[in-house]
Design a protein around this motif. Structure first.
Motif, mmCIF file in Angstrom:
data_model
loop_
_atom_site.group_PDB
_atom_site.id
_atom_site.type_symbol
_atom_site.label_atom_id
_atom_site.label_comp_id
_atom_site.label_asym_id
_atom_site.label_seq_id
_atom_site.Cartn_x
_atom_site.Cartn_y
_atom_site.Cartn_z
ATOM 1 N N GLN B 295 0.735 -1.093 0.033
ATOM 2 C CA GLN B 295 0.099 0.176 -0.074
ATOM 3 C C GLN B 295 0.898 1.444 0.032
ATOM 4 O OE1 GLN B 295 -3.251 -0.321 -1.222
ATOM 5 N NE2 GLN B 295 -2.530 -2.667 -0.699
ATOM 6 N N SER B 296 1.740 1.092 0.954
ATOM 7 C CA SER B 296 2.854 2.322 0.574
ATOM 8 C C SER B 296 2.872 2.572 -0.616
ATOM 9 C CB SER B 296 3.791 2.221 1.897
ATOM 10 O OG SER B 296 4.404 1.202 2.588
ATOM 11 N N LEU B 297 3.822 1.754 -1.044
ATOM 12 C CA LEU B 297 4.453 1.261 -2.462
ATOM 13 C C LEU B 297 3.994 2.268 -3.859
ATOM 14 C CD1 LEU B 297 7.028 -1.600 -1.777
ATOM 15 C CD2 LEU B 297 7.451 1.134 -1.540
ATOM 16 N N SER B 298 2.284 1.411 -3.725
ATOM 17 C CA SER B 298 1.581 1.530 -4.673
ATOM 18 C C SER B 298 1.125 3.277 -4.325
ATOM 19 C CB SER B 298 -0.375 1.264 -4.410
ATOM 20 O OG SER B 298 0.243 0.073 -4.063
ATOM 21 N N PHE B 299 1.276 4.043 -3.387
ATOM 22 C CA PHE B 299 1.927 4.996 -2.696
ATOM 23 C C PHE B 299 2.622 6.313 -3.495
ATOM 24 C CE2 PHE B 299 -2.851 7.100 -0.724
ATOM 25 C CZ PHE B 299 -3.973 5.585 -0.896
ATOM 26 N N GLU B 300 3.834 5.726 -2.916
ATOM 27 C CA GLU B 300 4.750 6.143 -2.748
ATOM 28 C C GLU B 300 5.426 6.111 -4.734
ATOM 29 O OE1 GLU B 300 8.409 5.138 -0.733
ATOM 30 O OE2 GLU B 300 9.582 6.354 -1.751
ATOM 31 N N MET B 301 5.700 4.812 -4.351
ATOM 32 C CA MET B 301 6.848 4.372 -6.239
ATOM 33 C C MET B 301 5.588 3.930 -7.056
ATOM 34 S SD MET B 301 9.521 4.307 -5.622
ATOM 35 C CE MET B 301 10.804 3.680 -3.749
ATOM 36 N N GLN B 302 4.175 4.157 -7.443
ATOM 37 C CA GLN B 302 3.263 3.634 -8.330
ATOM 38 C C GLN B 302 3.179 4.878 -8.517
ATOM 39 O OE1 GLN B 302 2.959 0.778 -10.438
ATOM 40 N NE2 GLN B 302 4.455 -0.268 -9.330
ATOM 41 N N LEU B 303 2.568 5.827 -7.715
ATOM 42 C CA LEU B 303 1.455 6.751 -7.777
ATOM 43 C C LEU B 303 2.526 8.215 -7.906
ATOM 44 C CD1 LEU B 303 -0.917 8.690 -8.041
ATOM 45 C CD2 LEU B 303 -1.346 8.488 -6.092
ATOM 46 N N GLY B 304 3.412 8.223 -6.853
ATOM 47 C CA GLY B 304 4.102 9.366 -5.743
ATOM 48 C C GLY B 304 4.820 10.209 -6.908
ATOM 49 N N ARG B 305 5.613 8.714 -7.688
ATOM 50 C CA ARG B 305 6.783 9.142 -8.792
ATOM 51 C C ARG B 305 6.872 8.990 -9.980
ATOM 52 N NH1 ARG B 305 11.948 8.681 -5.052
ATOM 53 N NH2 ARG B 305 11.168 7.986 -2.668
ATOM 54 N N SER B 306 5.171 9.010 -10.247
ATOM 55 C CA SER B 306 5.000 9.042 -11.644
ATOM 56 C C SER B 306 5.110 10.514 -11.793
ATOM 57 C CB SER B 306 3.306 8.652 -11.533
ATOM 58 O OG SER B 306 2.793 9.406 -10.851
ATOM 59 N N PRO B 307 5.863 10.351 -13.320
ATOM 60 C CA PRO B 307 5.010 12.055 -14.381
ATOM 61 C C PRO B 307 3.668 12.508 -13.972
ATOM 62 C CG PRO B 307 6.607 10.847 -15.436
ATOM 63 C CD PRO B 307 6.451 9.654 -14.193
ATOM 64 N N ALA B 308 2.923 11.752 -13.627
ATOM 65 C CA ALA B 308 1.369 12.146 -13.827
ATOM 66 C C ALA B 308 1.140 12.907 -12.460
ATOM 67 C CB ALA B 308 0.766 11.462 -14.366
ATOM 68 N N PHE B 309 1.816 11.993 -11.381
ATOM 69 C CA PHE B 309 1.363 12.758 -10.105
ATOM 70 C C PHE B 309 2.466 14.001 -9.571
ATOM 71 C CE2 PHE B 309 1.649 12.743 -5.227
ATOM 72 C CZ PHE B 309 1.087 13.134 -5.262
ATOM 73 N N LEU B 310 3.664 13.622 -9.998
ATOM 74 C CA LEU B 310 4.994 14.343 -10.157
ATOM 75 C C LEU B 310 3.702 16.407 -10.841
ATOM 76 C CD1 LEU B 310 7.540 13.279 -9.852
ATOM 77 C CD2 LEU B 310 6.925 14.272 -7.965
ATOM 78 N N ALA B 311 2.862 16.299 -12.294
ATOM 79 C CA ALA B 311 2.811 16.908 -12.604
ATOM 80 C C ALA B 311 1.378 17.937 -11.617
ATOM 81 C CB ALA B 311 2.088 16.459 -14.439
ATOM 82 N N LEU B 312 0.848 16.511 -11.059
ATOM 83 C CA LEU B 312 -0.816 16.866 -10.158
ATOM 84 C C LEU B 312 -0.262 17.857 -9.369
ATOM 85 C CD1 LEU B 312 -3.473 16.778 -9.635
ATOM 86 C CD2 LEU B 312 -2.918 14.719 -8.550
ATOM 87 N N ILE B 313 0.686 17.626 -8.657
ATOM 88 C CA ILE B 313 1.164 18.341 -7.696
ATOM 89 C C ILE B 313 1.985 19.448 -7.693
ATOM 90 C CG2 ILE B 313 0.260 16.347 -6.089
ATOM 91 C CD1 ILE B 313 3.657 16.031 -4.961
ATOM 92 N N GLN B 314 3.252 19.968 -8.965
ATOM 93 C CA GLN B 314 3.911 20.469 -9.470
ATOM 94 C C GLN B 314 3.165 22.251 -9.557
ATOM 95 O OE1 GLN B 314 3.895 22.858 -12.562
ATOM 96 N NE2 GLN B 314 5.132 23.513 -11.742
ATOM 97 N N PRO B 315 2.059 22.681 -8.919
ATOM 98 C CA PRO B 315 1.381 24.001 -8.941
ATOM 99 C C PRO B 315 1.510 24.193 -6.316
ATOM 100 C CG PRO B 315 0.396 22.854 -10.355
ATOM 101 C CD PRO B 315 0.978 21.855 -9.846
ATOM 102 N N LEU B 316 1.243 23.088 -6.471
ATOM 103 C CA LEU B 316 1.400 22.699 -5.148
ATOM 104 C C LEU B 316 2.783 23.447 -4.449
ATOM 105 C CD1 LEU B 316 -0.648 20.280 -3.849
ATOM 106 C CD2 LEU B 316 -1.200 22.603 -3.196
ATOM 107 N N VAL B 317 3.688 22.849 -5.172
ATOM 108 C CA VAL B 317 5.490 23.353 -4.882
ATOM 109 C C VAL B 317 6.017 24.295 -4.971
ATOM 110 C CG1 VAL B 317 7.326 22.273 -5.358
ATOM 111 C CG2 VAL B 317 5.248 20.409 -5.439
ATOM 112 N N GLN B 318 5.632 24.650 -6.101
ATOM 113 C CA GLN B 318 5.497 26.143 -6.135
ATOM 114 C C GLN B 318 4.469 27.368 -5.666
ATOM 115 O OE1 GLN B 318 5.050 28.182 -10.724
ATOM 116 N NE2 GLN B 318 6.725 26.559 -11.377
#
Lengths: 495, 495
Positions: B295-318
């Protein structure tokens, strides 16, 4: 070699202490950390361990072991320790489980409904539940009275203030009633001539917290064995080895959160300085509610609201909130000693607070002793508020007799502790001032050791070794004497 | 009417669950809140309740009741529930108390000394304690093996991964060993051609925390039943009704704290979505360590480090740290997929991590099965690190075979869970992508429901109803198959 009965008893009370550690932590977390959704599971877990503690204390084998221990050769210290274990044992064993359960249920029901009934000023709705709480509390008082030889009300008060009697309270509170109303009038007349500059907010919460931590440091709080957090109702919880105090912040006023922290730090230092070698046993615990309150009020009323202390921390206040005319030591002292008779006990100033307590004592004693009924309370409340504080509470139940949580769950006998604590604190400081005539200069210069050293030697490290009466005589040379309280108030409010 | 044996057993396991609530809370507090001075009292309190739980589970009357319950008419669901109670019961009852105590003592001693010995690179000093831990762990494995019919190493692994066998692991890890080293080389060659822009700190801790809370919200964390706090080692603790996750912050890097929060939120959502009607029973708990890690790796590796998720949260980071060239979605993806073979497992990237785990599995299995001795570990470690990752650990014990805490207290059999979790996660996402071919577009657009809905239906709400093998087949249509892991890594690191 097998262990003695006394050693067996010690082991059981040590086990209870460890269970209570987890209960204390869970209670602190519930108030300061827990999200609302965790409440049911938390309640079930705490109740389960509470049952275990109760079952451990009411195990017939423990009763046998305690009787056997009393017959063994014991040192003086062991006899005292056994006396205090006996006290904890009695609190769990003197009442039949059925009565305890019935009162818990009725109290929890009444208390829960009270939260909305109070908001709606619904005295009749409250009365419907409250009569049952009174009935069961009287039954409890009667049973305890028969087994202890105390009067019914005294038997309830004994749970919080072991050894205190109604005769003693009547003597003390009777004295206060003679001079308090006049003193309040004089103080108000004096303050009407003075100018008070209100502090101008907003005061950032983060800065209030930093200031609070600085003040705790100044007051000797041991951060290696405790924390400061936030809760809706400020309290001092945790365990002696890890004391958790809380406060609450509002952006428009820093004075309340700061003095609340001073108050809880008084409780905390008592806990942190209980003797570590017996901290796991009843004899190593705080003596009583009034003695605990005498520590928080030593810190808040005797020290915290004194001009000398406010002069000491005035630079800190400016450091965190910038310079303001309101932040002069003189003006801070005015803010912290403003007298205003009003409805609500918990918001009351130092001078009117005892009137709130005496009123409650007189009403709850008459109620438990069967001299009045629950229905009579509002009229009596209004009459006494008029007499003691000149405040009209007619039909204003929510800000009158429905304002406190104590009666809703049947905690009769608790209220006197607050004012007894204030009086003990005044008596301690009269003693400390006799030993250190220059105390105010020392405080203003940042040397608080005379206070802490005296409290540590005479109260904190004594824990429950002596009964309250003896503790006070040993510490101050005489029994509780309200004259010190009067002198303190006159000195602060009329001089 | 008296209750059935099954009902009696249920009541006892419910009681244990409530005790464990308080233990979980005390453990969280110890790591996230407690000042150092509270540790001794906390340790004593937790040990006392731990003993109570153990005594409750090993009470001979419970064994009788469980046998009687097994003979009663039970529904299918009740039989499954009894099976899982039996598993918890066995973990407490299969070993003699003397062995458990000896191993706990030896492990705690070895573990405590290891903290300084590791810093001093003192393998010989460590070995002196570690030999005894190995001896007792082998004894434990032997006893469990005799009673379960598993091989000694499998019997230990069974505590964390019930049902997993060495034959299965050899098949899976054997496959990975075929292609992983080559894949690592190819990925590194590819990344050597690319430019990565490092993020420029400092990053204010308060802003990192706010960003973390935003990301948790996005990931569906239920704040009414959980919190985010800080601890030295990030973890997911608390209870299903009140999940406490932690992270740690450093001002010069926000990427680790943020992805750590994503990881722990995966653990948290599993706990928060276990079926509430059986949450107080073993059948309602998480299935195994590997499934938790999946579960933690579904969130971190499959979802969290995916380009699509990083594109989603990129505005938050900024939003929290201002604009930087490093914060492009493309560059964030590069930061979060950087491959670099190195000494330390916990700092390893997604691609080299399995090599660390396989190495440990091979060594600990040989050790427990008696094929090697503790003295042989460093040479074997160095040989395998060279073979799998091309890293030289000769005489570098602190960054080699002394880096992990697991072996120091005899937690042999745990390591495989990490990589099994990563493989399960890859297999889930292969299935989710088959159902939602546009998954990446959905993620980038902020619709994470396809992922959460699938995990909730197939994993979270299934709890321990099925054994792990069946859980995976029911969820994905086939047994654990490392091909999905390989495809995921090739797609991410070579495409």
């Amino acid at each position: 070699m097998s262990q003695t009965a006394y050693q067996t008893v010690l082991a059981i009370f040590t086990r209870i202490y460890r269970y209570e550690h987890l209960l204390a932590l869970a209670g602190w977390d519930q108030a300061a950390m827990m999200p609302a959704g965790g409440n049911d599971a938390r309640g079930a877990a705490m109740a389960e361990l509470g049952v275990l503690v109760h079952n451990t204390l009411t195990d017939p084998l423990l009763a046998v072991a305690m009787t056997a221990a009393a017959g063994e050769y014991l040192t003086d210290a062991e006899q005292v320790s056994l006396r205090e274990m006996k006290r904890q044992w009695e609190l769990a064993n003197l009442l039949p489980a059925s009565l305890v359960e019935a009162k818990t249920l009725a109290g929890s029901h009444c208390s829960h409904q009270w939260r909305t009934q109070r908001a709606n000023n619904d005295w009749d709705g409250f009365l419907a539940n409250f009569r049952e709480v009174v009935r069961l509390s009287r039954e409890e008082a009667q049973l305890l009275s028969e087994q202890t030889g105390l009067s019914p009300y005294e038997a309830l008060m004994n749970k919080y203030e072991p050894g205190m009697t109604c005769a003693e309270l009547d003597r003390i509170f009777g004295d206060v009633k003679q001079w308090l109303p006049g003193l309040i009038q004089q103080a108000m007349a004096k303050q009407a001539q003075e100018t008070l500059i209100p502090a101008q907010g907003p005061f950032a919460i983060a800065a209030q917290r930093e200031l609070g931590l600085e003040v705790m440091k100044l007051l000797g709080f041991d951060f290696d064995g405790g924390r400061l957090d936030v809760s809706h109702h400020p309290f001092c919880g945790g365990v002696p080895e890890d004391v958790r105090i809380t406060t609450r912040y509002t952006e428009d006023d820093f004075t309340q959160s700061m003095m609340g922290i001073v108050h809880e730090t008084g409780h905390a230092r008592y806990e942190q300085n209980l003797p570590r070698d017996t901290v796991h046993l009843p004899v190593g615990r705080a003596r009583s509610m009034a003695i605990h309150e005498s520590q928080s009020l030593s810190f808040e009323m005797q020290l915290g609201r004194s001009p000398a202390f406010l002069a000491l921390i005035q630079p800190l206040v400016q450091q965190y909130f910038g310079a303001q005319a309101a932040f002069s030591a003189d003006n801070l002292a005015k803010i912290y000693t403003r007298v205003k008779p009003d409805y609500i006990r918990v918001d009351a100033d130092e001078l009117t607070y005892p009137a709130h307590v005496i009123l409650r004592y007189e009403i709850e004693r008459a109620l438990i002793n069967g001299e009045i009924e629950a229905d009579d309370i509002p009229a009596l409340w209004d009459e006494k508020m008029q007499a003691y504080l000149g405040v009209d509470t007619k039909d204003n139940f929510k800000n009158g007799c429905m304002q406190d949580i104590h009666w809703t769950d049947g905690s009769f006998g608790y209220f006197p502790s607050y004012t007894l604590g204030a009086m003990y604190a005044a008596q301690y400081f009269a003693m400390i001032r006799k030993l250190h005539p220059d105390l105010d200069q020392q405080i203003a210069a940042g040397n608080l050791a005379p206070i802490f050293d005296w409290l540590k030697a005479n109260i904190w490290t004594q824990a429950s070794r002596w009964d309250t009466g003896e503790l006070i005589v040993r510490a101050t040379g005489e029994a509780l004497n309200p004259v010190y309280f009067k002198q303190h108030l006159e000195q602060r409010y009329l001089a």
